[in-house]
Enzyme design. Structure first.
Site, PDB file in Angstrom:
ATOM      1  N   ASP A  72      -4.971 -12.588  10.041  1.00 31.07           N
ATOM      2  CA  ASP A  72      -5.653 -11.344   9.685  1.00 31.07           C
ATOM      3  C   ASP A  72      -6.760 -10.994  10.672  1.00 31.07           C
ATOM      4  O   ASP A  72      -7.678 -11.789  10.911  1.00 31.07           O
ATOM      5  CB  ASP A  72      -6.249 -11.474   8.279  1.00 31.07           C
ATOM      6  CG  ASP A  72      -6.775 -10.152   7.757  1.00 31.07           C
ATOM      7  OD1 ASP A  72      -6.081  -9.130   7.907  1.00 31.07           O
ATOM      8  OD2 ASP A  72      -7.886 -10.133   7.196  1.00 31.07           O
ATOM      9  N   LYS A  93      -4.348 -14.529  -0.619  1.00 34.42           N
ATOM     10  CA  LYS A  93      -5.314 -13.742   0.146  1.00 34.42           C
ATOM     11  C   LYS A  93      -6.677 -14.442   0.153  1.00 34.42           C
ATOM     12  O   LYS A  93      -6.872 -15.485  -0.481  1.00 34.42           O
ATOM     13  CB  LYS A  93      -5.427 -12.341  -0.468  1.00 34.42           C
ATOM     14  CG  LYS A  93      -4.102 -11.589  -0.559  1.00 34.42           C
ATOM     15  CD  LYS A  93      -3.686 -11.004   0.760  1.00 34.42           C
ATOM     16  CE  LYS A  93      -4.468  -9.750   1.066  1.00 34.42           C
ATOM     17  NZ  LYS A  93      -4.038  -9.141   2.347  1.00 34.42           N
ATOM     18  N   LYS A 139       0.850  -1.191   0.000  1.00 38.96           N
ATOM     19  CA  LYS A 139       0.000   0.000   0.000  1.00 38.96           C
ATOM     20  C   LYS A 139       0.884   1.239   0.000  1.00 38.96           C
ATOM     21  O   LYS A 139       0.971   1.994   0.970  1.00 38.96           O
ATOM     22  CB  LYS A 139      -0.938  -0.024   1.203  1.00 38.96           C
ATOM     23  CG  LYS A 139      -1.923  -1.188   1.163  1.00 38.96           C
ATOM     24  CD  LYS A 139      -2.769  -1.262   2.413  1.00 38.96           C
ATOM     25  CE  LYS A 139      -3.708  -2.463   2.372  1.00 38.96           C
ATOM     26  NZ  LYS A 139      -4.516  -2.593   3.602  1.00 38.96           N
ATOM     27  N   GLU A 150      -2.977 -16.006   3.887  1.00 37.95           N
ATOM     28  CA  GLU A 150      -3.779 -15.262   4.855  1.00 37.95           C
ATOM     29  C   GLU A 150      -4.857 -16.177   5.429  1.00 37.95           C
ATOM     30  O   GLU A 150      -5.564 -16.868   4.680  1.00 37.95           O
ATOM     31  CB  GLU A 150      -4.425 -14.066   4.172  1.00 37.95           C
ATOM     32  CG  GLU A 150      -5.383 -13.262   5.047  1.00 37.95           C
ATOM     33  CD  GLU A 150      -6.066 -12.149   4.271  1.00 37.95           C
ATOM     34  OE1 GLU A 150      -5.389 -11.177   3.929  1.00 37.95           O
ATOM     35  OE2 GLU A 150      -7.275 -12.282   3.997  1.00 37.95           O
TER      36      GLU A 150
END
Length: 287
Positions: free
Chosen positions: A226, A175, A143, A205
């Protein structure tokens, strides 16, 4: 915090396109109308870039390059190298040379220096918040500001953090949407292993301890835990028992980092240290 002398600079080949594009954006089609009309071509300038608030410095190489690209006669001396902590009023770099080049490059140099120092400072704050509670390293994510990834990831290291993957091509990170399409954690890991080389690490994840158990059974190299509460993180770390790298993620702040670190995870990842870091106020003043 990283020793300023131990943080190697990025190759100029990586930094120059970013700085050059920023200068081209600012100079536009006609150059610096203000400076060129007011400042004589032969005028000289001597000044300093100084901190106006406390923080951790990063991006001095990019800032120095902004001046050099406009005129190689600009002399830059770094007083506070990257990863240095600064207080208000401290000098970060000295500048001297052709006034037009220094004044025309000023905004680009400061934009990069202030932005990257903000990333380093945000990272340092999270490192400090976690340090007393466990050995977890603070890592960044993808990010990042488009075009600035290499610079922002180096700024994370300047703040005492570490880097996660740089892009989609240097590791596998499975993910939740990958899991959904593949039909489960196990099938996703098996497909990833079959489709990549033997040196490629696989991280997955997981949202639940059941998914974690499946990931461990498939031999995942790392697991991203997560949005788990501290109690769940502690149970997850106990389940992993050193069989994989454990990473906690999900809206982790300075206030919550200590409890997350105390769970015993190896890594704490945070996107905000790059995408939402506030700049550090630095300014150019005549010496």
């Amino acid at each position: 915090m990283t020793d300023a002398l131990s943080l190697p600079p990025l190759p100029r080949l990586l930094v120059e396109p970013v700085v050059r594009a920023a200068l081209l954006e600012d100079l536009g089609r006609a150059g610096d109308l203000t400076t060129d009309s007011i400042v004589p071509a032969q005028a000289r300038f001597s000044g300093v870039i100084a901190a106006r608030q406390a923080g951790v410095i990063a991006g001095t190489d990019a800032a120095a390059l902004a001046f050099a690209l406009l005129d190689p006669e600009v002399a830059v001396s770094i007083a506070r190298p990257d990863s240095s902590q600064v207080a208000p009023g401290e000098t970060v770099m000295h500048l001297s040379g052709p006034a037009r080049a220094i004044l025309s490059a000023e905004r680009v140099a400061l934009n990069l220096l202030c932005r990257l120092s903000g990333v380093a400072t945000a990272t340092a704050s999270l490192v400090e918040a976690a340090r007393a509670h466990g050995p977890a390293r603070i890592v960044c994510t993808r990010k990042t500001t488009p075009g600035l990834r290499a610079l922002e990831k180096r700024a994370v290291r300047a703040g005492g953090g570490s880097n996660h993957r740089f892009g989609l091509d240097d590791a596998v990170l499975i993910k939740d949407n990958h899991v959904a399409v593949a039909g489960g954690v196990g099938p996703a890991i098996r497909r990833a292993r079959a489709g990549t080389g033997h040196l490629v690490k696989i991280e997955v994840e997981v949202d639940t301890l059941a998914q974690l158990e499946e990931a461990l059974a498939e031999g995942a190299d790392a697991v991203l835990l997560d949005n788990m509460a501290p109690d769940a993180l502690r149970r997850a770390v106990a389940m992993i028992d050193g069989r994989a790298i454990s990473e906690a993620s999900g809206r982790i702040t300075r206030e919550t980092a200590g409890a997350v670190a105390a769970s015993g995870v190896d890594l704490i990842s945070a996107g905000w240290i790059t995408h939402s870091a506030a700049i550090i106020d630095l300014g150019l003043d005549v010496a």
